[in-house]
Motif scaffolding. Structure first.
Motif, PDB file in Angstrom:
ATOM      1  N   ARG A   1       0.824  -1.202   0.000  1.00  0.00           N
ATOM      2  CA  ARG A   1       0.000   0.000   0.000  1.00  0.00           C
ATOM      3  C   ARG A   1       0.866   1.263   0.000  1.00  0.00           C
ATOM      4  O   ARG A   1       0.619   2.209  -0.755  1.00  0.00           O
ATOM      5  N   SER A   2       1.909   1.266   0.833  1.00  0.00           N
ATOM      6  CA  SER A   2       2.807   2.411   0.885  1.00  0.00           C
ATOM      7  C   SER A   2       3.493   2.630  -0.451  1.00  0.00           C
ATOM      8  O   SER A   2       3.576   3.767  -0.947  1.00  0.00           O
ATOM      9  N   ALA A   3       3.979   1.552  -1.066  1.00  0.00           N
ATOM     10  CA  ALA A   3       4.708   1.665  -2.326  1.00  0.00           C
ATOM     11  C   ALA A   3       3.811   2.201  -3.446  1.00  0.00           C
ATOM     12  O   ALA A   3       4.238   3.029  -4.262  1.00  0.00           O
ATOM     13  N   LEU A   4       2.559   1.745  -3.489  1.00  0.00           N
ATOM     14  CA  LEU A   4       1.636   2.200  -4.531  1.00  0.00           C
ATOM     15  C   LEU A   4       1.336   3.694  -4.394  1.00  0.00           C
ATOM     16  O   LEU A   4       1.337   4.435  -5.384  1.00  0.00           O
ATOM     17  N   ILE A   5       1.091   4.132  -3.165  1.00  0.00           N
ATOM     18  CA  ILE A   5       0.766   5.545  -2.945  1.00  0.00           C
ATOM     19  C   ILE A   5       1.969   6.433  -3.253  1.00  0.00           C
ATOM     20  O   ILE A   5       1.866   7.455  -3.934  1.00  0.00           O
ATOM     21  N   LEU A   6       3.150   6.023  -2.762  1.00  0.00           N
ATOM     22  CA  LEU A   6       4.355   6.811  -2.993  1.00  0.00           C
ATOM     23  C   LEU A   6       4.740   6.849  -4.466  1.00  0.00           C
ATOM     24  O   LEU A   6       5.186   7.876  -4.981  1.00  0.00           O
ATOM     25  N   ALA A   7       4.549   5.716  -5.160  1.00  0.00           N
ATOM     26  CA  ALA A   7       4.874   5.677  -6.589  1.00  0.00           C
ATOM     27  C   ALA A   7       3.990   6.640  -7.371  1.00  0.00           C
ATOM     28  O   ALA A   7       4.458   7.330  -8.288  1.00  0.00           O
ATOM     29  N   ALA A   8       2.708   6.701  -7.014  1.00  0.00           N
ATOM     30  CA  ALA A   8       1.794   7.609  -7.703  1.00  0.00           C
ATOM     31  C   ALA A   8       2.182   9.069  -7.498  1.00  0.00           C
ATOM     32  O   ALA A   8       1.834   9.933  -8.312  1.00  0.00           O
ATOM     33  N   ALA A   9       2.925   9.358  -6.405  1.00  0.00           N
ATOM     34  CA  ALA A   9       3.327  10.730  -6.092  1.00  0.00           C
ATOM     35  C   ALA A   9       4.633  11.133  -6.761  1.00  0.00           C
ATOM     36  O   ALA A   9       5.016  12.300  -6.721  1.00  0.00           O
ATOM     37  N   THR A  10       5.339  10.203  -7.405  1.00  0.00           N
ATOM     38  CA  THR A  10       6.605  10.523  -8.061  1.00  0.00           C
ATOM     39  C   THR A  10       6.353  11.199  -9.401  1.00  0.00           C
ATOM     40  O   THR A  10       5.271  11.056  -9.987  1.00  0.00           O
ATOM     41  N   PRO A  11       7.333  11.919  -9.932  1.00  0.00           N
ATOM     42  CA  PRO A  11       7.155  12.562 -11.249  1.00  0.00           C
ATOM     43  C   PRO A  11       6.829  11.562 -12.358  1.00  0.00           C
ATOM     44  O   PRO A  11       6.086  11.887 -13.286  1.00  0.00           O
ATOM     45  N   ASP A  12       7.406  10.349 -12.275  1.00  0.00           N
ATOM     46  CA  ASP A  12       7.130   9.344 -13.307  1.00  0.00           C
ATOM     47  C   ASP A  12       5.789   8.655 -13.115  1.00  0.00           C
ATOM     48  O   ASP A  12       5.349   7.898 -13.986  1.00  0.00           O
ATOM     49  N   GLY A  13       5.151   8.874 -11.992  1.00  0.00           N
ATOM     50  CA  GLY A  13       3.817   8.338 -11.760  1.00  0.00           C
ATOM     51  C   GLY A  13       3.796   6.869 -11.378  1.00  0.00           C
ATOM     52  O   GLY A  13       4.825   6.252 -11.069  1.00  0.00           O
ATOM     53  N   LEU A  14       2.593   6.317 -11.417  1.00  0.00           N
ATOM     54  CA  LEU A  14       2.363   4.951 -10.956  1.00  0.00           C
ATOM     55  C   LEU A  14       2.749   3.954 -12.039  1.00  0.00           C
ATOM     56  O   LEU A  14       1.980   3.656 -12.950  1.00  0.00           O
ATOM     57  N   THR A  15       3.964   3.436 -11.946  1.00  0.00           N
ATOM     58  CA  THR A  15       4.427   2.357 -12.813  1.00  0.00           C
ATOM     59  C   THR A  15       4.916   1.226 -11.925  1.00  0.00           C
ATOM     60  O   THR A  15       5.231   1.432 -10.741  1.00  0.00           O
ATOM     61  N   LEU A  16       5.007   0.035 -12.487  1.00  0.00           N
ATOM     62  CA  LEU A  16       5.503  -1.103 -11.700  1.00  0.00           C
ATOM     63  C   LEU A  16       6.927  -0.847 -11.243  1.00  0.00           C
ATOM     64  O   LEU A  16       7.300  -1.175 -10.105  1.00  0.00           O
ATOM     65  N   LEU A  17       7.746  -0.247 -12.097  1.00  0.00           N
ATOM     66  CA  LEU A  17       9.128   0.037 -11.722  1.00  0.00           C
ATOM     67  C   LEU A  17       9.177   0.993 -10.529  1.00  0.00           C
ATOM     68  O   LEU A  17       9.951   0.790  -9.585  1.00  0.00           O
ATOM     69  N   ASN A  18       8.343   2.008 -10.537  1.00  0.00           N
ATOM     70  CA  ASN A  18       8.320   2.937  -9.409  1.00  0.00           C
ATOM     71  C   ASN A  18       7.806   2.277  -8.141  1.00  0.00           C
ATOM     72  O   ASN A  18       8.262   2.603  -7.037  1.00  0.00           O
ATOM     73  N   VAL A  19       6.863   1.374  -8.287  1.00  0.00           N
ATOM     74  CA  VAL A  19       6.360   0.643  -7.112  1.00  0.00           C
ATOM     75  C   VAL A  19       7.497  -0.170  -6.487  1.00  0.00           C
ATOM     76  O   VAL A  19       7.660  -0.197  -5.261  1.00  0.00           O
ATOM     77  N   LEU A  20       8.296  -0.828  -7.322  1.00  0.00           N
ATOM     78  CA  LEU A  20       9.440  -1.581  -6.807  1.00  0.00           C
ATOM     79  C   LEU A  20      10.415  -0.652  -6.090  1.00  0.00           C
ATOM     80  O   LEU A  20      10.939  -0.973  -5.019  1.00  0.00           O
ATOM     81  N   ARG A  21      10.644   0.523  -6.683  1.00  0.00           N
ATOM     82  CA  ARG A  21      11.587   1.479  -6.095  1.00  0.00           C
ATOM     83  C   ARG A  21      11.078   2.067  -4.785  1.00  0.00           C
ATOM     84  O   ARG A  21      11.868   2.471  -3.927  1.00  0.00           O
ATOM     85  N   GLN A  22       9.774   2.103  -4.607  1.00  0.00           N
ATOM     86  CA  GLN A  22       9.201   2.709  -3.403  1.00  0.00           C
ATOM     87  C   GLN A  22       8.874   1.680  -2.314  1.00  0.00           C
ATOM     88  O   GLN A  22       8.421   2.055  -1.236  1.00  0.00           O
ATOM     89  N   PHE A  23       9.122   0.418  -2.588  1.00  0.00           N
ATOM     90  CA  PHE A  23       8.848  -0.622  -1.592  1.00  0.00           C
ATOM     91  C   PHE A  23       9.735  -0.385  -0.367  1.00  0.00           C
ATOM     92  O   PHE A  23      10.965  -0.297  -0.489  1.00  0.00           O
TER      93      PHE A  23
END
Length: 521
Positions: A102-124
């Protein structure tokens, strides 16, 4: 902001065997196309097309704000999905990944690149991500079996339809094409209805045919969850052109505005449990008001509210079947929703159906005797009604299914429920390749609905809409107007004649093939 800890490696464990890959290697390949030595070890087991697909999956952006993501993940439906994912995706300490995901999904959506699987992995928020490969393979095996069963069941439906078409051939080219508009013109009116007993106000678009010699029967169209009264304008105008007065209510607790309120943080969920009651009652109240207006307002004098048909899609399909006589089945819901906690969630519609358990377990009378026939498109039925309630329907019913429906899967929600129907006048239309959204109309200017990506809608939705135009007119002409000259259109031969290769259409009145029995249990 990035969390203080971010995932550096992904570990996949199966029994005593464990393999890993760095997130950096995946990111390098996704962003630059560089296949380094670490990733090359795994790349040898998949083909170039699958590698390219992996790259797209890692970088594909879902256009949702962090508020919208957070709002959904805190709804009852979002919580259930997180619980399922947490069984497979775990933290560094091998704990369920519920909160980390849940944390990774929300944080990924807040990044400039938006909600991508790669960003979700980076925000885990742990140094490593652990994948329970044993559980993953079990789920994959179950999914493969389900996909295979569905494909076989649809193939058998197609075979039954073809045999019926051969047994009763039809010279289709001698018949008028019901995919085309009828000869009548119409006008459109918008009503605002207020039901004080339920403290509920809603809009209704009326499509009234002109220059009729006798009162027009009424067809009500009930939209799906997160949709609105503009979703089926094409079908409303089609039916009006053939002499039906069409009423399209907007269900305020489960419409586009409600979904928009959820995504903006104003609402807590996409639909309250009482929508299972309010939707059929919206239609009943609408019919009562039309009876009153028929006497008091000259615009509505030429309608017949005692001859009513209902069309509904998805949650609207539930609404149509409830009005036709199916009752809420709390016993079936309790059984299925209890078992849901221990099984993978292939049937997303159960997230909505199980919400009905929160209703008071009192007797609800949702059937309206004025409803003489119903069409349910991609309906949700399996648990909220179950076999016992579907068997109570006594009026003619057509169930329309899309083979690529991942929201209300065709085998569980349409083919099996069709086999439960005992009404002698029943039809199953299967559109191969159609999704849950294929029959919904195009966006109309000013309506501003929630955008659905083209890949989710599926191929050539205009073909699916033509099928609905061609099937709904003869169905209601036959069973509401008692015009028997339209009965030939309700045949396997006619469906086969208008079927197009990109979205093949099959229509059957029964499931006679004994091989289907293994899928209908």
């Amino acid at each position: 902001m990035r969390p203080s800890l971010t995932a550096e490696r992904i570990y996949a464990s199966y029994s005593v065997v464990e393999r890993s890959i760095s997130v950096a290697a995946l990111e390098r390949y996704a962003r630059e196309g560089i296949l380094d030595d670490e990733l090359a070890v795994y790349a040898q087991y998949i083909n170039p097309q699958q590698l390219e697909q992996l790259r797209r999956v890692l970088l594909t952006r879902i256009e949702l704000s962090p508020v919208a993501v957070a709002q959904f993940l805190y709804t009852p439906q979002g919580i259930i999905l997180l619980e399922r994912l947490g069984q497979i995706i775990q933290t560094e300490a091998r704990q369920p990944g519920f909160y980390a995901i849940r944390s990774a999904l929300i944080l990924a959506a807040a990044t400039p690149d938006g909600l991508t699987l790669l960003n979700v992995l980076r925000q885990f928020p742990t140094r490593s991500i652990r994948i329970n490969l044993t559980r993953s393979l079990q789920i994959a095996e179950q999914l493969e079996r389900l996909v295979s069963q569905t494909a076989q069941a649809i193939a058998l439906v197609q075979k039954d339809a073809m045999n019926a078409a051969i047994a009763q051939p039809l010279d289709v080219w001698q018949l008028p094409d019901l995919r085309e508009r009828g000869s009548l013109s119409w006008n459109q009116q918008t009503l605002t209805l207020s039901d004080p007993r339920r403290d509920r106000q809603f809009l209704v678009d009326m499509y009234l045919p002109l220059n009729l010699e006798k009162p027009a029967p009424v067809i009500v169209i009930s939209h799906g969850l997160g949709s609105d009264r503009t979703s089926f304008i094409y079908l409303a105008t089609q039916l009006a052109s053939y002499g039906f007065a069409v009423a399209v209510p907007e269900h305020p607790g489960s419409n586009t505005e409600q979904l928009r309120s959820l995504l903006s943080g104003v609402a807590a969920e996409v639909a309250q449990p009482n929508e299972f009651i309010n939707r059929p009652l919206d239609v009943r109240y609408l019919l009562n008001e039309l009876e009153r207006l028929r006497i008091s307002d000259a615009r509505f004098r030429n309608i017949d509210v005692q001859r009513v048909g209902v069309i509904g899609q998805s949650f609207g399909g539930y609404t149509a079947l409830a009005l036709a006589g199916a009752e809420l089945n709390f016993e079936q819901l309790q059984k299925d929703c209890t078992a849901l906690s221990d099984s993978p969630l292939w049937n997303v519609s159960l997230l909505l159906q199980c919400r009905a358990l929160e209703l008071p377990k009192t007797g609800y009378v949702l059937r309206d005797p004025r409803v003489k026939a119903a069409i349910a498109i991609n309906p949700i039925t399996s648990s909220v009604f179950g076999e016992a309630s579907i068997r109570q329907i006594a009026v003619p019913v057509m169930i329309v299914s899309g083979s690529a429906d991942t929201i209300a899967p065709t085998l569980a929600e349409q083919i099996r429920p069709f086999s439960w129907l005992t009404t002698p006048d029943k039809y199953l239309a299967v559109i191969v390749g159609a999704t849950h959204f294929s029959t919904i109309g195009e966006t109309t200017p000013g309506s501003e609905p929630i955008a659905v990506p083209p890949q989710v809608i599926g191929p050539t939705p205009e073909v699916a809409r033509l099928y609905m135009s061609a099937l709904s007119v003869p169905f209601f002409q036959t069973y509401i107007n008692n015009s028997q000259q339209y009965r030939p259109y309700l045949s396997s031969a006619y469906a086969q004649a208008i079927s197009e290769n990109l979205l093949p259409l099959s229509l059957v009145r029964s499931l006679s093939n004994t091989a289907l029995e293994q899928f209908l249990r």
